[in-house]
Design a protein around this motif. Structure first.
Motif, short mmCIF file in Angstrom:
data_model
loop_
_atom_site.label_atom_id
_atom_site.label_comp_id
_atom_site.label_asym_id
_atom_site.label_seq_id
_atom_site.Cartn_x
_atom_site.Cartn_y
_atom_site.Cartn_z
N ILE A 38 0.84 -1.21 0.00
CA ILE A 38 0.00 0.00 0.00
C ILE A 38 0.87 1.25 0.00
O ILE A 38 1.73 1.41 0.86
CB ILE A 38 -0.92 0.02 1.24
CG1 ILE A 38 -1.81 -1.23 1.26
CG2 ILE A 38 -1.77 1.29 1.26
CD1 ILE A 38 -2.56 -1.41 2.57
N HIS A 71 -3.78 10.50 4.38
CA HIS A 71 -4.37 9.18 4.63
C HIS A 71 -4.99 9.07 6.02
O HIS A 71 -5.68 8.08 6.32
CB HIS A 71 -3.32 8.10 4.41
CG HIS A 71 -2.79 8.07 3.02
ND1 HIS A 71 -1.61 8.69 2.68
CD2 HIS A 71 -3.28 7.53 1.87
CE1 HIS A 71 -1.40 8.53 1.38
NE2 HIS A 71 -2.40 7.84 0.87
N CYS A 114 -10.19 2.68 4.35
CA CYS A 114 -10.85 2.28 3.11
C CYS A 114 -9.97 1.32 2.32
O CYS A 114 -10.45 0.35 1.72
CB CYS A 114 -11.16 3.51 2.25
SG CYS A 114 -12.14 4.78 3.05
N THR A 115 -8.66 1.60 2.31
CA THR A 115 -7.72 0.78 1.57
C THR A 115 -7.48 -0.56 2.25
O THR A 115 -7.48 -1.61 1.60
CB THR A 115 -6.38 1.53 1.40
OG1 THR A 115 -6.64 2.82 0.85
CG2 THR A 115 -5.44 0.77 0.49
N LEU A 121 -1.80 -1.19 -4.10
CA LEU A 121 -2.88 -0.23 -3.95
C LEU A 121 -2.38 1.17 -3.63
O LEU A 121 -1.38 1.33 -2.92
CB LEU A 121 -3.84 -0.63 -2.81
CG LEU A 121 -4.43 -2.01 -2.74
CD1 LEU A 121 -3.55 -2.94 -1.94
CD2 LEU A 121 -5.81 -1.96 -2.09
N GLY A 177 -3.17 4.46 -1.48
CA GLY A 177 -3.84 4.60 -0.20
C GLY A 177 -5.03 5.52 -0.18
O GLY A 177 -5.71 5.66 0.84
N ASP A 178 -5.33 6.17 -1.32
CA ASP A 178 -6.44 7.11 -1.35
C ASP A 178 -7.60 6.63 -2.21
O ASP A 178 -8.38 7.43 -2.73
CB ASP A 178 -5.97 8.48 -1.83
CG ASP A 178 -5.29 8.43 -3.20
OD1 ASP A 178 -5.23 7.34 -3.80
OD2 ASP A 178 -4.83 9.48 -3.66
N ASN A 179 -7.74 5.32 -2.37
CA ASN A 179 -8.84 4.75 -3.15
C ASN A 179 -10.03 4.43 -2.26
O ASN A 179 -9.87 3.83 -1.19
CB ASN A 179 -8.41 3.47 -3.86
CG ASN A 179 -7.84 3.75 -5.23
OD1 ASN A 179 -8.58 3.87 -6.20
ND2 ASN A 179 -6.53 3.88 -5.31
N ILE A 181 -5.99 0.03 -8.00
CA ILE A 181 -5.94 -1.27 -7.31
C ILE A 181 -5.46 -2.28 -8.34
O ILE A 181 -6.17 -2.56 -9.31
CB ILE A 181 -7.32 -1.69 -6.78
CG1 ILE A 181 -7.90 -0.60 -5.86
CG2 ILE A 181 -7.25 -3.02 -6.05
CD1 ILE A 181 -9.38 -0.78 -5.58
N ASP A 227 -11.18 8.56 -6.22
CA ASP A 227 -9.78 8.83 -5.94
C ASP A 227 -9.81 10.03 -5.00
O ASP A 227 -10.10 11.15 -5.40
CB ASP A 227 -9.06 9.18 -7.26
CG ASP A 227 -7.72 9.84 -7.04
OD1 ASP A 227 -7.22 9.84 -5.90
OD2 ASP A 227 -7.16 10.38 -8.01
#
Length: 247
Positions: free
Chosen positions: A11, A30, A42-43, A110, A112-114, A175, A224
């Motif tokens: 991540i 984050h 969320c991630t 991934l 970290g802001d998805n 992702i 995003d």
């Protein structure tokens, strides 16, 4: 790529959060709240839904203690490791930094802001985890000029980063599921004009080689979380759906 391998997660959770200044001058984005939880939850939720039990968080030095503190309660669900990215040079550099952690495993990579939410999401991620190949996801967006957009050129796929002209609406989601063999392409990756190892460049090297493209249904909610408007919209979504627990 027939050899069965386990999968770990990596991540990207450092960075400077330039679009969210001045708040990011003193706190990593984050940790920003998405309704009632830090963004990074969320991630982590996506990793847990995929069925992965081991993850590496690439972060800034000053944030490591805070990450350990907010993730303390997850020790039974997932084992977390940390590594510092001292001099950030692009998203794909994260895969290079994580080489000693990944070893021979496949990897879920991934940003970290998805934020991704939808019915049967666990099933989609679990299938990608078990698949012994690369998997990239796309989602239809209203403003394609702000994303990496997937284009099919006579059966040859290519991702165009923030296209100035309209070429489609299929944005590549942050992702990624990579087979370990695909990581060999990292040695052929060159820094871009802005001095970064671009994840789009890496994906373009592997996208036509044993890679499955999954289109996430329009009914799924994806953001995003790079702007205050995105944070607000995602928070409103969770509040409207009455979703208070997702880790």
């Amino acid at each position: 790529m027939s050899k069965t391998r386990d999968r770990v997660a990596v991540i990207m959770a450092g960075g400077k959060g330039t679009r969210l200044k001045p708040i990011t001058l003193y706190i990593n984005k984050h940790f920003f709240p998405v309704y009632n939880k830090p963004m990074i939850y969320c991630t982590i939720n996506l990793v847990i839904k995929a069925g992965i039990k081991k993850a590496l968080i690439i972060c800034n030095r000053q944030d490591k203690v805070l990450y350990k503190k907010i993730f303390k309660h997850l020790h039974k669900q997932i084992k977390l490791y940390y590594i510092i990215q001292n001099n950030p040079h692009g998203i794909a550099q994260g895969l290079m930094i994580a080489k000693s952690f990944i070893k021979q495993s496949n990897v879920m990579f991934l940003l970290g802001d998805n934020f991704l939410y939808g019915k049967h999401l666990k099933n989609i991620l679990s299938k990608a985890n078990k698949r012994q190949s690369n998997t990239l996801f796309t989602h239809s967006v209203k403003n394609p000029s702000q994303y990496g957009i997937l284009k099919n050129y006579q059966n040859h796929l290519k991702i165009i980063e923030k296209p100035k002209k309209f070429i489609g609406r299929k944005a590549v989601v942050g992702i990624y599921f990579y087979h370990n063999e695909a990581l060999k392409e990292l040695k052929n990756l060159k820094q871009s004009k802005r001095g970064e190892y671009e994840i789009t460049d890496f994906n373009n090297k592997i996208i036509n080689k044993n890679t499955k493209i999954i289109t996430i249904p329009r009914s799924y909610y994806w953001k995003d979380l790079g702007t205050f408007d995105d944070l607000y919209d995602a928070s409103q979504f969770l509040k409207t759906k009455n979703i208070t627990t997702y880790v």
